[in-house]
Design an enzyme around this catalytic site. Structure first.
Site, PDB file in Angstrom:
ATOM      1  N   CYS A  47       5.394  19.887  -6.415  1.00 34.88           N
ATOM      2  CA  CYS A  47       6.643  18.890  -7.210  1.00 34.88           C
ATOM      3  C   CYS A  47       7.601  19.869  -7.566  1.00 34.88           C
ATOM      4  O   CYS A  47       7.475  20.994  -8.090  1.00 34.88           O
ATOM      5  CB  CYS A  47       5.977  18.423  -8.349  1.00 34.88           C
ATOM      6  SG  CYS A  47       7.474  17.356  -9.358  1.00 34.88           S
TER       7      CYS A  47
ATOM      8  N   HIS B  61       0.800  -1.390  -0.108  1.00 33.81           N
ATOM      9  CA  HIS B  61       0.032  -0.095  -0.028  1.00 33.81           C
ATOM     10  C   HIS B  61       0.855   1.370  -0.117  1.00 33.81           C
ATOM     11  O   HIS B  61       0.199   2.255   0.274  1.00 33.81           O
ATOM     12  CB  HIS B  61      -0.963   0.051   1.209  1.00 33.81           C
ATOM     13  CG  HIS B  61      -1.873  -1.049   1.115  1.00 33.81           C
ATOM     14  ND1 HIS B  61      -2.702  -1.321   2.141  1.00 33.81           N
ATOM     15  CD2 HIS B  61      -2.419  -1.990   0.145  1.00 33.81           C
ATOM     16  CE1 HIS B  61      -3.433  -2.516   1.824  1.00 33.81           C
ATOM     17  NE2 HIS B  61      -3.431  -2.782   0.553  1.00 33.81           N
TER      18      HIS B  61
ATOM     19  N   CYS C  18       8.089  19.834 -11.649  1.00 35.85           N
ATOM     20  CA  CYS C  18       6.802  20.409 -12.741  1.00 35.85           C
ATOM     21  C   CYS C  18       5.890  21.318 -11.923  1.00 35.85           C
ATOM     22  O   CYS C  18       4.895  21.848 -12.479  1.00 35.85           O
ATOM     23  CB  CYS C  18       5.974  19.287 -13.370  1.00 35.85           C
ATOM     24  SG  CYS C  18       4.964  18.641 -12.062  1.00 35.85           S
TER      25      CYS C  18
END
Ligand code: BV8
Length: 252
Positions: free
Chosen positions: A156, A128, A159
């Site tokens: 991020c 998981h 980007c």
């Protein structure tokens, strides 16, 4: 088969130890129960404090994140702090040692806390994901955080896309690598240990069913009865932080 009494689980521990001594390949599935003794609440434990009005299953979904990323992020940041302060316990350490005592061991965990790795277990299959990693929602890769925190939500560094925890939310697919390797291990193992899991969340809970169908010796270690208990060959009803070291002891 259940063995509540000390005498009972003494006998079951001896039988489980015998099966492990003869084992060629052991597959272990762990759940939140193995980290409970490290101070990390299980999913069954009602959320406390400001989280008490939520259920984990409603927060750990892509829908909740789309609706209210601030709340979901602050829940994960709260859990991350618990994980950073936690230490692996005797149960985690015993599984790392067990891997050194048997020819082959595959450790599959539903836990996102990384405590197995910190206890020295190698090749842990994170079924998981892992709560301490960030994933970019645009590039769908593990990403670094941008220094620019003006938007309040983590972005991020590459980007500028919104980051999310690198975990599997309800309704999302299990990562292909761990999914395939875990299924192969459940098919191939001759002993399957189910440790500290309520065996309610799929497809993880299906792994024990595969091992049962393959006539592996299925051993459950849990404080409480679960849906798997009536089907398991041996049930060690107690805390994993005591049962797993006792199992190692009985093997030597
Ligand atoms: C999917 C990461 C489709 C996030 C988690 C079949 C039947 C029914 C439902 C379904 C089904 N198939 C799929 C579903 C839906 C769903 C599901 O299973 N729902 C359940 C609730 C009925 N499954 C999914 O959504 C899965 N995805 O199916 O996608 C798909 C397929 C292809 C393409 C696209 C989509 C994804 C499931 C994963 C969700 N993410 N975690 C996060 O952590 O934030 S699940 C999360 O909850 C944990 O990882 C863990 O898996 C689960 C909690 O279970 P446990 O670990 O067992 O913990 P729990 O608290 O329940 O119990 C603790 C146990 O320990 C107890 O038994 C207790 O007695 C014991 N214990 C306590 N202390 C101790 C102890 N034992 C020993 N010693 C102690 N000291």
């Amino acid at each position: 088969m259940s063995s509540g009494s000390a005498a009972g689980w003494g006998e079951s521990i001896a039988q489980a130890a015998e099966a492990l001594r003869k084992a060629r390949h052991v597959c272990v599935l762990t759940g939140a129960g193995i980290s409970a003794e490290s101070g990390i609440p299980t999913f069954r434990d009602a959320l406390t404090g400001l989280w008490s009005k939520f259920s984990p299953q409603e927060l750990a979904t892509p829908e909740a994140f789309a609706r209210d990323p601030e709340t979901v992020w602050s829940w994960y940041e709260w859990r991350r702090e618990l994980v950073r302060q936690a230490q692996p316990n005797a149960g985690h350490l015993a599984l790392a040692e067990l891997a050194r005592r048997v020819p082959g061991l595959t450790l599959v965990t539903q836990n996102v806390d990384g405590l197995h790795q910190r206890a020295g277990s190698q090749g842990v299959l994170e079924y998981h994901g892992n709560i301490l990693r960030d994933r970019c929602t645009v590039e769908q890769i593990v990403a670094e955080r941008s220094e620019d925190t003006r938007t309040g939500l983590p972005r991020c560094a590459a980007c500028g896309g919104l980051l999310r925890p690198d975990v599997v939310w309800f309704g999302e697919a299990i990562p292909a690598g761990p999914m395939t390797l875990a299924a192969a291990a459940a098919e191939d193992c001759d002993v399957f240990l189910s440790v500290g899991t309520s065996s309610l969340v799929y497809p993880a809970a299906g792994l024990a069913e595969v091992a049962l169908r393959r006539r592996a010796t299925v051993v459950e270690i849990n404080l409480n009865e679960t849906d798997l208990s009536p089907h398991a060959d041996l049930v060690l009803a107690g805390p994993s932080g005591q049962m797993l070291p006792a199992l190692l002891q009985a093997m030597s």
